[in-house]
Design a protein around this motif. Structure first.
Motif, mmCIF file in Angstrom:
data_model
loop_
_atom_site.group_PDB
_atom_site.id
_atom_site.type_symbol
_atom_site.label_atom_id
_atom_site.label_comp_id
_atom_site.label_asym_id
_atom_site.label_seq_id
_atom_site.Cartn_x
_atom_site.Cartn_y
_atom_site.Cartn_z
ATOM 1 N N UNK A 165 0.955 -1.199 0.021
ATOM 2 C CA UNK A 165 -0.056 0.014 -0.025
ATOM 3 C C UNK A 165 0.855 1.197 0.023
ATOM 4 N N UNK A 166 -0.043 2.338 -0.369
ATOM 5 C CA UNK A 166 0.960 3.575 -0.415
ATOM 6 C C UNK A 166 0.212 4.939 0.082
ATOM 7 N N UNK A 167 0.777 5.628 0.621
ATOM 8 C CA UNK A 167 0.065 7.002 0.973
ATOM 9 C C UNK A 167 0.748 8.073 0.712
ATOM 10 N N UNK A 168 0.186 9.230 0.240
ATOM 11 C CA UNK A 168 0.951 10.588 -0.043
ATOM 12 C C UNK A 168 1.470 11.178 1.166
ATOM 13 N N UNK A 169 2.501 11.530 1.279
ATOM 14 C CA UNK A 169 2.914 12.371 2.454
ATOM 15 C C UNK A 169 3.575 13.531 2.245
ATOM 16 N N UNK A 170 3.720 13.942 1.225
ATOM 17 C CA UNK A 170 4.317 15.369 0.605
ATOM 18 C C UNK A 170 5.814 15.365 0.915
ATOM 19 N N UNK A 171 6.223 16.442 1.270
ATOM 20 C CA UNK A 171 7.614 16.471 1.499
ATOM 21 C C UNK A 171 8.114 16.578 3.015
ATOM 22 N N UNK A 172 8.352 15.158 3.421
ATOM 23 C CA UNK A 172 8.821 14.810 4.681
ATOM 24 C C UNK A 172 10.023 13.980 4.537
ATOM 25 N N UNK A 173 10.529 13.722 5.495
ATOM 26 C CA UNK A 173 11.870 12.825 5.740
ATOM 27 C C UNK A 173 11.794 12.398 7.141
ATOM 28 N N UNK A 174 12.118 11.011 7.195
ATOM 29 C CA UNK A 174 11.934 10.032 8.509
ATOM 30 C C UNK A 174 12.882 8.748 8.019
ATOM 31 N N UNK A 175 13.504 8.239 9.036
ATOM 32 C CA UNK A 175 13.904 6.908 9.155
ATOM 33 C C UNK A 175 13.172 5.930 9.889
#
Length: 1006
Positions: free
Chosen positions: A56-66
């Motif tokens: 599955x996918x989701x739109x998250x925009x301009x973010x970054x995480x690990x």
């Protein structure tokens, strides 16, 4: 406080937010509330990413995480198989054989994760072209600075859409602003809470040297959902140790980085904070360190918190910069920190080289009653600098590894690691321990800890590494230890006494000196360890709700043991026995208390108590325990008065077979268990040490303390005259199984001299911390008349370094029993003959020999007149002469047997059977009187020496084919010189070593 406080940036406090006028500022949970400070964002709007419906996918925009969490559970960044095949390192990265890698859409997102020893390094990919992977700089360059610990082939590849193939994996496509996830069975993303952390520092308390932030507490708060993006940068995560990173573009070598490693930040950070408190909080779902105390933080109380599911270290105290170890201003010292009754588990779950609790340069840190488990690397790590920043630096490192040498101590001192429970650690990394230390720490204590489940990658349950100094280890209980209970690697002035372990093995290495490892107790199983230590360690009762563990159903203690009885064969040792206890579930062990202090434990109803003082009264009591740790009432007491008397060998004159470096013979009888005698480096068994008691005794016992905890064979003998020896103790049939070995007999052996011979040492060499001898004095003899002086010796040189002495006998009214021979005033031998062969002389050197006579009670004559001789020159007739051989192997050519260099050798062809031979042409007919043959091994050869004038007709010079050699150097001396041009040595037997000769030397008549 109540509810969730959603942060988009760090909540920062400064000095102006401090408590004032004796009042504290307390951020605490409202009654019944469970407030959360969160840096996370919920992700919704999940749709199938492809036709399979698995991802599955989701739109998250301009973010970054690990990190990504589903219903509070950390999910796995998409990764490939472990230890993927087909990779080879290049100067810029790797080549690979998996052609699918060339088709990855976003190769710059990809990370190489590579584990080595204590490190788990991460380096980002710059590009992929064909079958070549280029790594990003400066990460790749820094990953190769530490020689011997460079980054290796991938342990796995991480963070590519193409690797997302298992339930629970996720990938963030930053270019598209989409996150992908493959749900686990039973997960419904329309109902699940999916969270990604976006904020690095949730809470920062930022004081300064002049204006600290003070008097603030956090109580009952959950700190959750932080991230840390530095490992995604071009620096990657190239560890020095414990999550500290090497960074920078132009580091010339590893040493240049040592003072500049960057520490991992915390979700909560305190800098120059005074009297800050953290009580009853939860630190979880965090992407770096949980709680981090920086420079100048003083008086911090960290009590009753939970640290769980944290990417790096759980609790991190102190800095590693110059301002931390040698501050100009005492206000910059990190000190007076209490870390007590915390639960630390499942931390370092992403950055596996991190630890449970880390303390670097600090003064007066107490780490007590914490429960620490389920970790990839070490449990509690205290100290920093590898001795390099200590006063005077670390002599183990040439040039102090480029680190400036300070002439003052660091701030590290008075660290107390007490009463913690540590287990289930070292699950993926190596070269660590349950408790790990570095560098000098005056007043450092490791006590009362219960460390169990210690796997083989742990180099010790307790590990004092590089420059650790002044630590006192006592009263720790160590159970289920695979390898060894303690390692000192360049440990200095450390004491380890009164610890309890199921594994007796330990190691001191790398110039570990001044240490005392003695009086530690080995028990047969975990449930024989003292219940008083085991049940006291870890969370105290008021905090056990943080991690309750399994229910305990057995709360009934065993009955009290019977009153002990005592036997005292030695002035310093008592043997106790007692009637066994009973218990409904079974008694598993006993603890022994001396004058109220725990001193021993055992699984039987008897025990030996060493370390007592002669002529002193002691009180002993016994308690019993069961498998549940219930401890009985103590037995009735028994009072024991030890006999008077002492160690007859203490500080008495010592002779020896050899010694190494500073480990001189007298250190075996100096009464100091931190010093030792050791035989010469590299010499084979046997080795021996001999003590002159100064008078005749009936010797009835000996106590021998070896360097290692097991693996020695030995024999103790007694003599009245140093010539005729009787065995007191024979331990040559089996290895020792304890460090200290006791022997006592009701049939004493009379004598003045006691010799300990180490016949086997498993390659460690003879090494003795302490050799004690006990007995009673014999009545002195009425004979006071010494023998007459022997006649002047005569000296016959046999070789340039070998001579025979003989002398006219002395006389005595009761009979001469022996002679002592002196070379240039130094005693070299005792014999009952009037002849002696002396080796080890130097050619063309003058020597003086004298002899004194002794009778049965060691009355000693005047010395004989001196015999003076100058040894002949070393005219080796075979030196560099033509040589032939039956065969040779690799570089071990025949001419190396006659090159005059005893570090080179001839060896027969590899794998060829005996016999083998080597033959030298002396160039002309020559008178030959002696031959010296130096073999590779110290024993095990049979050989024959022959000579000839024409190379065809051979005569025997020496036949040594019926018995093995017993030394490396063997002397063959003819009764009369022979005429020879050719000499041949045939090795007829070699004990499977093959013919191998360091030197074949031939001499004429002198």
């Amino acid at each position: 406080m109540s509810g969730t406080y959603q942060l988009s940036r760090t909540f920062s406090l400064t000095a102006q937010d401090s408590g004032k006028d004796g009042q504290r500022i307390v951020y605490e949970a409202a009654p019944g509330a469970q407030p959360v400070i969160s840096g996370g964002k919920r992700i919704t709007g999940w749709t199938p990413a492809d036709a399979s419906g698995k991802v599955y996918k989701a739109s998250v925009g301009d973010l970054d995480t690990r990190q990504l969490y589903v219903n509070g559970e950390l999910q796995t960044r998409a990764r490939g198989e472990k230890n993927p095949p087909g990779f080879n390192k290049t100067s810029t990265g790797y080549t690979f054989t998996d052609t699918s890698l060339s088709g990855y859409k976003n190769p710059k997102d990809l990370e190489v994760v590579s584990g080595w020893g204590w490190k788990l390094m991460r380096c980002p990919v710059e590009s992929i072209s064909g079958n070549a992977m280029t790594m990003r700089q400066p990460c790749w360059r820094n990953a190769h600075l530490q020689q011997g610990q460079e980054i290796q082939n991938p342990t796995w590849l991480e963070n590519a859409r193409e690797l997302l193939d298992s339930p629970g994996e996720w990938y963030l496509d930053k270019a598209k602003g989409e996150v992908y996830y493959m749900p686990k069975d039973g997960q419904d993303l329309s109902a699940a809470t999916v969270t990604v952390p976006l904020v690095q520092d949730l809470v920062d308390l930022n004081g300064t040297t002049a204006k600290p932030v003070t008097d603030i507490s956090f109580e009952g708060i959950t700190f959750s959902y932080s991230t840390w993006l530095a490992p995604s940068s071009s620096e990657g995560l190239i560890e020095g140790q414990a999550g500290f990173r090497m960074v920078g573009e132009n580091n010339p070598d590893f040493d240049s980085t040592r003072l500049h490693w960057l520490k991992t930040p915390g979700a909560v950070n305190v800098s120059h904070g005074h009297d800050i408190g953290f009580r009853g909080n939860t630190f979880t779902h965090l992407g770096a360190v949980g709680l981090n105390l920086n420079t100048g933080t003083q008086g911090t109380d960290i009590t009753g918190n939970v640290f769980r599911q944290i990417a790096a270290t759980g609790i991190q105290v102190g800095g590693t910069d110059i301002v931390d170890h040698h501050p100009d201003d005492p206000r910059d010292i990190t000190k007076n920190t209490t870390i007590a009754n915390n639960l630390v588990t499942k931390v370092a779950d992403q950055y596996n080289g991190s630890v449970g609790i880390l303390v670097s340069y600090t003064d007066n840190t107490v780490i007590s009653h914490n429960k620490v488990y389920d970790l990839p690397y070490s449990g509690i790590s205290v100290g920093w600098g590898w001795g390099l920043t200590d006063k005077g630096g670390d002599t183990n490192y040439p040039g102090n590894s480029g680190v400036p040498v300070w002439d003052t101590d660091t701030t590290s001192r008075n660290s107390r690691i007490t009463d913690n429970e540590i287990f289930d650690f070292m699950k993926s990394q190596a070269d660590g321990g349950g408790i790990y230390t570095l560098s000098t720490n005056p007043g450092g204590v490791v006590s009362g800890n219960y460390i169990h489940g210690v796997p083989s990658p742990a180099y010790g349950a307790i590990y004092h590494d590089e420059g650790s100094r002044y630590w006192q280890n006592t009263g720790n209980a160590l159970c289920d230890v695979s390898y060894q209970w303690m390692l000192m690697n360049h440990g200095l002035d450390i004491t380890a006494t009164g610890n309890f372990t199921t594994q007796p093995a330990f190691t001191t290495q790398a110039n570990s000196i001044g240490n005392n490892v003695s009086g530690n107790i080995t028990v047969g199983s975990c449930d024989q360890l003292p219940a008083s230590i085991v049940t006291n360690a870890g969370l105290q009762p008021a905090y056990r709700h943080l991690d309750p563990g399994p229910d305990v159903t057995d709360r009934t203690a065993p009955s009290a043991p019977g009153t002990p009885a005592a036997v005292t064969d030695f002035p310093t040792v008592a043997d106790l026995t007692w009637a066994a206890s009973t218990d409904a579930k079974g008694v598993t062990g006993y603890s022994v208390y001396r004058d109220g202090k725990l001193v021993n434990a055992t699984g039987t109803n008897s025990v030996r108590i060493p370390g007592l003082t002669a002529g002193t009264t002691y009180t002993f009591r016994i308690t019993a325990r069961d498998a549940a740790g219930n401890e009985s009432r103590p037995s009735r007491e028994v009072k024991v008065t030890t006999p008077t008397g002492g160690d007859l060998a203490l500080k008495k004159p010592v002779t020896y077979s050899s010694y190494s470096e500073e480990n001189t013979p007298e250190k075996a009888v100096d009464g100091d268990l931190s010093t030792r005698w050791a035989q010469g480096l590299g010499l084979p068994d046997p080795s021996w040490i001999q003590v002159d008691l100064g008078a005749q005794y009936d010797v009835n016992g000996a106590i021998t303390t070896f360097e290692k905890s097991s693996g020695y064979k030995y024999r103790v003998e007694v003599s009245s005259d140093e010539i005729n020896w009787k065995t007191l103790e024979d331990h040559t049939a089996a290895d020792t199984s304890a460090m200290t070995n006791y022997f006592h007999t009701a049939s004493p052996v009379a004598g003045r001299f006691v010799r300990l011979t180490v016949t086997g040492s498993r390659g460690n060499g003879g090494s003795i911390f302490d050799f004690q001898v006990y007995g009673t004095p014999r009545a002195p003899s009425s004979d006071r008349t010494p023998p007459t002086a022997p006649g002047q010796p005569s000296v016959t040189p046999l070789l340039p370094g070998l001579a025979d002495l003989d002398w006219p006998a002395a006389t005595d009214d009761t009979g001469v029993t022996g002679y002592v021979v002196y070379q240039d005033g130094k005693r070299i031998a005792v014999t009952d003959a009037t002849t002696l062969r002396v080796s080890g002389l130097t050619p063309e050197t003058k020597y003086s020999f004298t002899v004194v006579a002794r009778d049965a009670v060691l009355n000693t004559s005047q010395p004989s007149a001196a015999a003076v001789v100058t040894m002949p020159a070393d005219n080796d007739l075979a030196l560099r002469k033509p040589v032939t051989a039956s065969s040779y192997s690799e570089d071990n050519t025949p001419e190396k047997a006659v090159d005059g260099d005893l570090s080179t050798r001839w060896a027969q062809g590899l794998g060829l059977p005996d016999p083998s031979w080597i033959q030298v042409d002396l160039g002309r007919d020559t008178e030959v009187s002696s031959v010296v043959t130096t073999f590779e091994k110290s024993s095990g050869y049979q050989y024959r020496l022959e000579y000839s004038t024409d190379g065809s007709a051979w005569s025997t010079f020496e036949d040594h084919t019926s018995a093995n050699t017993v030394s490396a150097a063997n002397y063959s001396i003819a009764d009369q010189p022979v005429t020879a041009r050719y000499l041949r040595l045939t090795v007829t037997g070699s004990s499977w070593n093959g013919g191998s000769i360091y030197g074949l030397q031939v001499y004429g008549e002198f």
